[in-house]
Design a protein around this motif. Structure first.
Motif, PDB file in Angstrom:
ATOM      1  N   UNK A   1      41.118 -10.860  21.058  1.00  0.00           N
ATOM      2  CA  UNK A   1      39.965 -11.742  20.898  1.00  0.00           C
ATOM      3  C   UNK A   1      39.562 -12.188  22.295  1.00  0.00           C
ATOM      4  N   UNK A   2      38.294 -12.104  22.626  1.00  0.00           N
ATOM      5  CA  UNK A   2      37.806 -12.479  23.951  1.00  0.00           C
ATOM      6  C   UNK A   2      36.984 -13.754  23.857  1.00  0.00           C
ATOM      7  N   UNK A   3      37.399 -14.751  24.598  1.00  0.00           N
ATOM      8  CA  UNK A   3      36.669 -16.016  24.666  1.00  0.00           C
ATOM      9  C   UNK A   3      36.313 -16.258  26.130  1.00  0.00           C
ATOM     10  N   UNK A   4      35.053 -16.412  26.397  1.00  0.00           N
ATOM     11  CA  UNK A   4      34.581 -16.621  27.765  1.00  0.00           C
ATOM     12  C   UNK A   4      34.159 -18.072  27.947  1.00  0.00           C
TER      13      UNK A   4
ATOM     14  N   UNK B   1      34.780  -8.937  12.345  1.00  0.00           N
ATOM     15  CA  UNK B   1      34.641  -8.341  13.667  1.00  0.00           C
ATOM     16  C   UNK B   1      35.884  -8.634  14.485  1.00  0.00           C
ATOM     17  N   UNK B   2      36.370  -7.607  15.182  1.00  0.00           N
ATOM     18  CA  UNK B   2      37.466  -7.766  16.134  1.00  0.00           C
ATOM     19  C   UNK B   2      36.888  -7.406  17.500  1.00  0.00           C
TER      20      UNK B   2
ATOM     21  N   UNK C   1      45.426 -17.127  14.722  1.00  0.00           N
ATOM     22  CA  UNK C   1      45.680 -16.943  13.293  1.00  0.00           C
ATOM     23  C   UNK C   1      44.559 -16.134  12.641  1.00  0.00           C
ATOM     24  N   UNK C   2      43.334 -16.372  13.053  1.00  0.00           N
ATOM     25  CA  UNK C   2      42.199 -15.618  12.510  1.00  0.00           C
ATOM     26  C   UNK C   2      42.282 -14.150  12.927  1.00  0.00           C
TER      27      UNK C   2
END
Length: 85
Positions: free
Chosen positions: A58-61, A41-42, A72-73
């Motif tokens: 990539x979204x990190x909340x 998943x992207x 890297x992932x």
């Protein structure tokens, strides 16, 4: 979460609406990784079909720094789209 997803798109539409990259599609992607035989998943992908180019995100909340391992992932997952510039 619907509200989170809407905020994610608003943020990225503003970011990707920068000079130099015009996208025709914006959204989340998921699909098969044949090398690892699993689903990937992207979080967000902006795509320009005319130029065959894409930007991946990539979204990190969370209220903490994100490590290089997350980047890297994302790079590893983006390599599934070898046809893009």
């Amino acid at each position: 979460m619907f509200v989170g997803r809407e905020r994610e798109l608003e943020t990225l539409e503003g970011y990707y609406a920068q000079p130099g990259f015009n996208f025709t599609d914006l959204g989340r992607w998921w699909g098969s990784n044949p090398a690892l035989r699993r689903e990937e998943e992207i979080d967000i992908m902006a795509y320009n079909g005319d130029e065959q180019s894409a930007i991946f995100g990539e979204c990190k909340w969370r209220n903490a720094k994100t490590g290089v391992d997350v980047f890297a992932d994302l790079v590893r997952k983006s390599e599934l789209f070898h046809q893009f510039k």
